[in-house]
Every structure is written in C-alpha cells, then in structure tokens.
Design an enzyme around this catalytic site. Structure first.
Site, PDB file in Angstrom:
ATOM      1  N   HIS A  27       0.855  -1.191   0.000  1.00 62.10           N
ATOM      2  CA  HIS A  27       0.000   0.000   0.000  1.00 62.10           C
ATOM      3  C   HIS A  27       0.885   1.233   0.000  1.00 62.10           C
ATOM      4  O   HIS A  27       2.104   1.148   0.123  1.00 62.10           O
ATOM      5  CB  HIS A  27      -0.972   0.000   1.187  1.00 62.10           C
ATOM      6  CG  HIS A  27      -0.355   0.300   2.507  1.00 62.10           C
ATOM      7  ND1 HIS A  27      -0.991   0.984   3.503  1.00 62.10           N
ATOM      8  CD2 HIS A  27       0.865   0.016   3.019  1.00 62.10           C
ATOM      9  CE1 HIS A  27      -0.225   1.102   4.564  1.00 62.10           C
ATOM     10  NE2 HIS A  27       0.916   0.515   4.302  1.00 62.10           N
ATOM     11  N   CYS A  37       6.024   6.614   3.977  1.00 57.32           N
ATOM     12  CA  CYS A  37       4.856   5.757   3.736  1.00 57.32           C
ATOM     13  C   CYS A  37       4.035   6.232   2.543  1.00 57.32           C
ATOM     14  O   CYS A  37       3.093   5.553   2.122  1.00 57.32           O
ATOM     15  CB  CYS A  37       3.987   5.649   4.985  1.00 57.32           C
ATOM     16  SG  CYS A  37       4.802   4.735   6.307  1.00 57.32           S
ATOM     17  N   HIS A  41       4.998   0.398  -0.567  1.00 58.10           N
ATOM     18  CA  HIS A  41       5.776  -0.519   0.258  1.00 58.10           C
ATOM     19  C   HIS A  41       4.877  -1.658   0.713  1.00 58.10           C
ATOM     20  O   HIS A  41       3.649  -1.562   0.646  1.00 58.10           O
ATOM     21  CB  HIS A  41       6.395   0.211   1.461  1.00 58.10           C
ATOM     22  CG  HIS A  41       5.366   0.809   2.379  1.00 58.10           C
ATOM     23  ND1 HIS A  41       4.677   1.969   2.070  1.00 58.10           N
ATOM     24  CD2 HIS A  41       4.902   0.397   3.578  1.00 58.10           C
ATOM     25  CE1 HIS A  41       3.839   2.261   3.065  1.00 58.10           C
ATOM     26  NE2 HIS A  41       3.948   1.312   3.991  1.00 58.10           N
ATOM     27  N   HIS A  43       3.901  -5.114   3.426  1.00 57.89           N
ATOM     28  CA  HIS A  43       3.901  -5.669   4.782  1.00 57.89           C
ATOM     29  C   HIS A  43       3.414  -7.110   4.727  1.00 57.89           C
ATOM     30  O   HIS A  43       2.661  -7.483   3.832  1.00 57.89           O
ATOM     31  CB  HIS A  43       2.918  -4.906   5.690  1.00 57.89           C
ATOM     32  CG  HIS A  43       3.205  -3.455   5.851  1.00 57.89           C
ATOM     33  ND1 HIS A  43       4.210  -2.977   6.643  1.00 57.89           N
ATOM     34  CD2 HIS A  43       2.602  -2.373   5.308  1.00 57.89           C
ATOM     35  CE1 HIS A  43       4.220  -1.652   6.592  1.00 57.89           C
ATOM     36  NE2 HIS A  43       3.249  -1.261   5.777  1.00 57.89           N
ATOM     37  N   HIS A  78      -1.579 -10.623  -1.424  1.00 61.89           N
ATOM     38  CA  HIS A  78      -0.807 -10.313  -2.636  1.00 61.89           C
ATOM     39  C   HIS A  78      -1.517  -9.280  -3.519  1.00 61.89           C
ATOM     40  O   HIS A  78      -1.701  -9.485  -4.715  1.00 61.89           O
ATOM     41  CB  HIS A  78      -0.452 -11.590  -3.404  1.00 61.89           C
ATOM     42  CG  HIS A  78       0.614 -12.378  -2.717  1.00 61.89           C
ATOM     43  ND1 HIS A  78       0.337 -13.201  -1.654  1.00 61.89           N
ATOM     44  CD2 HIS A  78       1.947 -12.430  -2.924  1.00 61.89           C
ATOM     45  CE1 HIS A  78       1.459 -13.750  -1.226  1.00 61.89           C
ATOM     46  NE2 HIS A  78       2.460 -13.300  -1.974  1.00 61.89           N
ATOM     47  N   GLU A 125       0.541  -4.437  11.509  1.00 57.27           N
ATOM     48  CA  GLU A 125       1.191  -4.064  10.250  1.00 57.27           C
ATOM     49  C   GLU A 125       2.690  -4.366  10.307  1.00 57.27           C
ATOM     50  O   GLU A 125       3.284  -4.779   9.315  1.00 57.27           O
ATOM     51  CB  GLU A 125       0.960  -2.579   9.984  1.00 57.27           C
ATOM     52  CG  GLU A 125       1.550  -2.098   8.680  1.00 57.27           C
ATOM     53  CD  GLU A 125       1.320  -0.625   8.455  1.00 57.27           C
ATOM     54  OE1 GLU A 125       0.408  -0.284   7.688  1.00 57.27           O
ATOM     55  OE2 GLU A 125       2.054   0.201   9.052  1.00 57.27           O
TER      56      GLU A 125
END
Length: 137
Positions: A27, A37, A41, A43, A78, A125
């Site tokens: 996201h 952010c 990137h 997670h 994904h 997260e």
C-alpha cells in the site's frame, strides 16, 4: 504462527471464536505528510478476528474458519490495497484496513441465521505497530 495474547472484549455471549491469519500486501498513503509511507511498500499483515454469539449452526460451528480465511485472503493477499474496490475512496491506513475487514466479516455474519457478531479486528502491520477496531458502540 506464534501464539499471542490479544486485548479482550467484554461481552455477554456464550461462545467466542478467534481466527489468526496473515496476508502479504502493499500500500501507500497518498499524502506527503505520510513521509516515506507515501511510497509504495509492503507488509506481512497479521490479523486476529474475534467473533461471538450464543447459538451454533447445524454443524456445531459459530462460524466456519474456512469462510473467514477466504474472505480475508481472497480480498487482501498479494494485492496493492489502494487498488481494491473495498478501499475505494478510503485512505489505506492500517486503521481503515482494520475497519474494512471488520465490515466485511460482519456483512458475512449477517447472512447467517444464528446471528454471530464480529467483536474486534486486531491488525498488526509491523512487529511494533497494530490497530484494534471494535466497531461503533
């Protein structure tokens, strides 16, 4: 998956079910105030969903674990969260992803005749950051 202890929800229900899962997704927060952010990137998110109720279905389930896993993984795993229809018009913050998961689970539970309720979504997260969403009281 490591066993974890989650914040507890006080409730009057006879049964409480918790389902742990993880999913990998990317996201970005489309606002320069988000700093790094604001760049795409990823997670490995960890989620725990708490569901409760007083009655079981004809198989003796409060809810089928498979259904809960499918709702989450089929939607989020994904993916680029920003592109999901469920996130249209929302910032893809951990807070709003947790709320979206809660709403999706409750929407499914509302179709079940024995009326279970989603009580909370715990969404981690990173190893040091998580959100807890319990719906509007």
């Amino acid at each position: 998956m490591i066993q974890q202890i989650y914040p507890q929800v006080n409730h009057p229900y006879a049964f409480e079910l918790n389902k742990d899962m993880n999913f990998s997704a990317a996201h970005f927060i489309p606002d320069e105030r988000a700093g790094v952010c604001s760049r795409t990137h990823g997670h490995t998110y960890f989620v725990n969903i708490t569901i409760a109720g007083n009655a079981l279905d004809d198989m003796g389930f409060l809810v089928n674990f498979r259904d809960i896993k499918s709702i989450i993984n089929d939607t989020f795993d994904h993916t680029l969260i920003n592109d999901l229809p469920e996130m249209k018009g929302k910032m893809p913050s951990t807070e709003l992803v947790a709320k979206t998961i809660f709403d999706m689970i409750q929407e499914h539970l509302s179709t079940l005749p024995h009326n279970p309720k989603c009580l909370q979504v715990y969404l981690r997260e990173t190893p040091t950051s998580y959100v807890l969403y319990r719906g509007v009281q």
